[in-house]
Design a protein around this motif. Structure first.
Motif, PDB file in Angstrom:
ATOM      1  N   ILE A 145      -1.690  -9.075   0.669  1.00  0.00           N
ATOM      2  CA  ILE A 145      -2.482  -8.368  -0.341  1.00  0.00           C
ATOM      3  C   ILE A 145      -3.075  -7.080   0.251  1.00  0.00           C
ATOM      4  O   ILE A 145      -3.805  -7.129   1.245  1.00  0.00           O
ATOM      5  CB  ILE A 145      -3.617  -9.290  -0.820  1.00  0.00           C
ATOM      6  N   HIS A 146      -2.800  -5.968  -0.392  1.00  0.00           N
ATOM      7  CA  HIS A 146      -3.268  -4.675   0.117  1.00  0.00           C
ATOM      8  C   HIS A 146      -3.263  -3.648  -1.008  1.00  0.00           C
ATOM      9  O   HIS A 146      -2.656  -3.857  -2.056  1.00  0.00           O
ATOM     10  CB  HIS A 146      -2.323  -4.194   1.234  1.00  0.00           C
ATOM     11  N   ALA A 147      -3.932  -2.533  -0.767  1.00  0.00           N
ATOM     12  CA  ALA A 147      -3.712  -1.323  -1.562  1.00  0.00           C
ATOM     13  C   ALA A 147      -2.924  -0.369  -0.666  1.00  0.00           C
ATOM     14  O   ALA A 147      -2.900  -0.540   0.560  1.00  0.00           O
ATOM     15  CB  ALA A 147      -5.036  -0.705  -1.993  1.00  0.00           C
ATOM     16  N   ASP A 148      -2.310   0.653  -1.245  1.00  0.00           N
ATOM     17  CA  ASP A 148      -1.410   1.477  -0.429  1.00  0.00           C
ATOM     18  C   ASP A 148      -2.101   2.604   0.324  1.00  0.00           C
ATOM     19  O   ASP A 148      -1.585   3.090   1.331  1.00  0.00           O
ATOM     20  CB  ASP A 148      -0.274   2.036  -1.298  1.00  0.00           C
ATOM     21  N   LEU A 149      -3.279   3.030  -0.137  1.00  0.00           N
ATOM     22  CA  LEU A 149      -3.880   4.236   0.463  1.00  0.00           C
ATOM     23  C   LEU A 149      -4.127   4.132   1.982  1.00  0.00           C
ATOM     24  O   LEU A 149      -3.879   5.105   2.689  1.00  0.00           O
ATOM     25  CB  LEU A 149      -5.163   4.623  -0.288  1.00  0.00           C
ATOM     26  N   LEU A 239      -4.942  -3.351  -5.732  1.00  0.00           N
ATOM     27  CA  LEU A 239      -4.507  -4.391  -4.787  1.00  0.00           C
ATOM     28  C   LEU A 239      -3.244  -5.058  -5.326  1.00  0.00           C
ATOM     29  O   LEU A 239      -3.137  -5.333  -6.528  1.00  0.00           O
ATOM     30  CB  LEU A 239      -5.589  -5.452  -4.594  1.00  0.00           C
ATOM     31  N   HIS A 240      -2.317  -5.312  -4.417  1.00  0.00           N
ATOM     32  CA  HIS A 240      -1.070  -5.978  -4.788  1.00  0.00           C
ATOM     33  C   HIS A 240      -0.473  -6.655  -3.568  1.00  0.00           C
ATOM     34  O   HIS A 240      -0.896  -6.419  -2.442  1.00  0.00           O
ATOM     35  CB  HIS A 240      -0.086  -4.973  -5.405  1.00  0.00           C
ATOM     36  N   GLY A 241       0.499  -7.473  -3.843  1.00  0.00           N
ATOM     37  CA  GLY A 241       1.249  -8.159  -2.788  1.00  0.00           C
ATOM     38  C   GLY A 241       2.465  -8.706  -3.496  1.00  0.00           C
ATOM     39  O   GLY A 241       2.959  -8.086  -4.430  1.00  0.00           O
ATOM     40  N   THR A 256       9.215   3.375  -2.661  1.00  0.00           N
ATOM     41  CA  THR A 256       9.063   4.663  -2.011  1.00  0.00           C
ATOM     42  C   THR A 256       7.940   5.390  -2.736  1.00  0.00           C
ATOM     43  O   THR A 256       7.280   4.788  -3.587  1.00  0.00           O
ATOM     44  CB  THR A 256      10.376   5.461  -1.973  1.00  0.00           C
ATOM     45  N   ARG A 257       7.672   6.623  -2.390  1.00  0.00           N
ATOM     46  CA  ARG A 257       6.516   7.336  -2.960  1.00  0.00           C
ATOM     47  C   ARG A 257       6.899   8.707  -3.455  1.00  0.00           C
ATOM     48  O   ARG A 257       7.735   9.374  -2.844  1.00  0.00           O
ATOM     49  CB  ARG A 257       5.403   7.488  -1.900  1.00  0.00           C
ATOM     50  N   PHE A 258       6.211   9.134  -4.529  1.00  0.00           N
ATOM     51  CA  PHE A 258       6.301  10.509  -5.018  1.00  0.00           C
ATOM     52  C   PHE A 258       4.895  11.095  -5.080  1.00  0.00           C
ATOM     53  O   PHE A 258       3.936  10.383  -5.412  1.00  0.00           O
ATOM     54  CB  PHE A 258       6.916  10.553  -6.420  1.00  0.00           C
TER      55      PHE A 258
HETATM   56 FE   LIG Z   1       2.106  -1.730  -1.231  1.00  0.00          FE
END
Ligand SMILES: [Fe+2]
Ligand SMILES: O=C(O)CCC(=O)C(=O)O
Length: 301
Positions: A145-149, A239-241, A256-258
């Motif tokens: 469980i985490h956020a991406d920032l 938050l996600h996992g 991936t990220r934009f």
């Molecule tokens: Fe993530």
């Protein structure tokens, strides 16, 4: 049937876990509505974001490579992706997967469709990270469980995750799980979100106690069944996992990220061959255990 997230299990269709995600296809032609929803909900779920057949083509090539590694059970149809119980162990880890990343995967993620979507969402030209977090999560595997920032906060925060399931995914296969409401919590948006896994030497995991986020913080876990072509766009604070994979199949997905093209990119992820995490991925690095960081972020003592 119960589904595991982190250390806890939940019955589906309850206040703790929903197997429904609201899709935002109704707002596709309304960037302001998309932005408002991303801000409020912390995510956008888009059915048919990608071309379905293109997704299935990528899936086939990745499965061929998993088969070459001996990770697929012999004598089942390739596209079922059934794990070989006697094959190499697998986790949801994104490391060591370079040989699974096909040109077709990059063509899918960095398609004109993706660029167009994010350009409309940002109201400005978009550019992607050239790193792919490819996950082939076998039976039992799940993401914490985490956020991406905290993993990517050094550049523009006009930044979104694009999570793409590579094939049909049922909840049993351990798809992405979102903690609804968590994007607004001060405990997430404060020190945690503005920390940096490499500078501060923590794992980036918020907690492994998925139940405390529901019973004490008021969140709800949510996921759904995904079809090829679907995608989830995540803001940096949600938050996600993932659910733990309770099936006998591989759960294959890629994120991936934009970000806005006119803003700086986090130096760990910039360029054609991003160098990635300097501490988190360094062999033998001293990293604070989740049990210690969790108490600080949840203001426990
Ligand atoms: Fe993530
Ligand atoms: O697919 C997963 O297991 C986790 C995905 C994730 O953390 C992300 O897309 O940011």
């Amino acid at each position: 049937m119960k589904y595991r997230i982190g250390n806890n299990e939940f019955e589906a269709g309850t206040a703790a876990l929903s197997l429904h995600l609201r899709d935002s296809n109704d707002a596709l032609n309304n960037p302001e509505a998309l932005r408002a929803r991303l801000e409020d909900d912390g995510y956008l779920f888009i059915r048919g974001f990608h071309d379905r057949d293109q997704v299935l083509g990528v899936r086939r090539e990745i499965l061929e490579r998993l088969r070459e590694r001996g990770q697929l059970a012999p004598s089942y149809p390739l596209m079922d992706g059934i794990a070989n119980p006697n094959g190499p162990q697998s986790s949801a880890s994104v490391r060591g997967q370079e040989d699974l990343k096909t040109d077709s995967l990059r063509a899918l993620l960095y398609s004109q469709r993706s660029y167009n979507f994010f350009e409309r969402l940002f109201g400005a030209p978009a550019q992607p990270y050239k790193f792919q977090w490819l996950r082939a999560a076998g039976p039992g595997a799940g993401s914490p469980i985490h956020a991406d920032l905290p993993y990517m906060g050094r550049g523009s925060h006009n930044l979104c995750t694009l999570w793409t399931p590579l094939g049909y995914l049922t909840p049993e296969m351990g798809p992405l799980a979102l903690c609804l409401g968590s994007n607004k919590w001060p405990a997430v948006r404060g020190e945690y979100a503005h920390s940096d896994v490499d500078r501060d030497r923590h794992t980036g995991v918020f907690t492994n106690d998925s139940d405390e986020l529901v019973s004490q913080m008021g969140g709800q876990w949510a996921t759904t069944s995904f079809e090829p072509g679907d995608a989830v766009i995540l803001g940096m604070y949600l938050l996600h996992g993932s659910l733990a994979n309770s099936s006998n199949k591989f759960r294959i997905s890629c994120d991936t990220r934009f970000q806005r093209a006119d803003e700086p990119m986090d130096d760990r992820w910039a360029g054609e061959e991003p160098r990635g995490h300097e501490t988190l991925w360094a062999p033998g690095a001293q990293i604070e255990p989740v049990e210690v960081s969790r108490r600080r972020w949840l203001a426990l003592n």
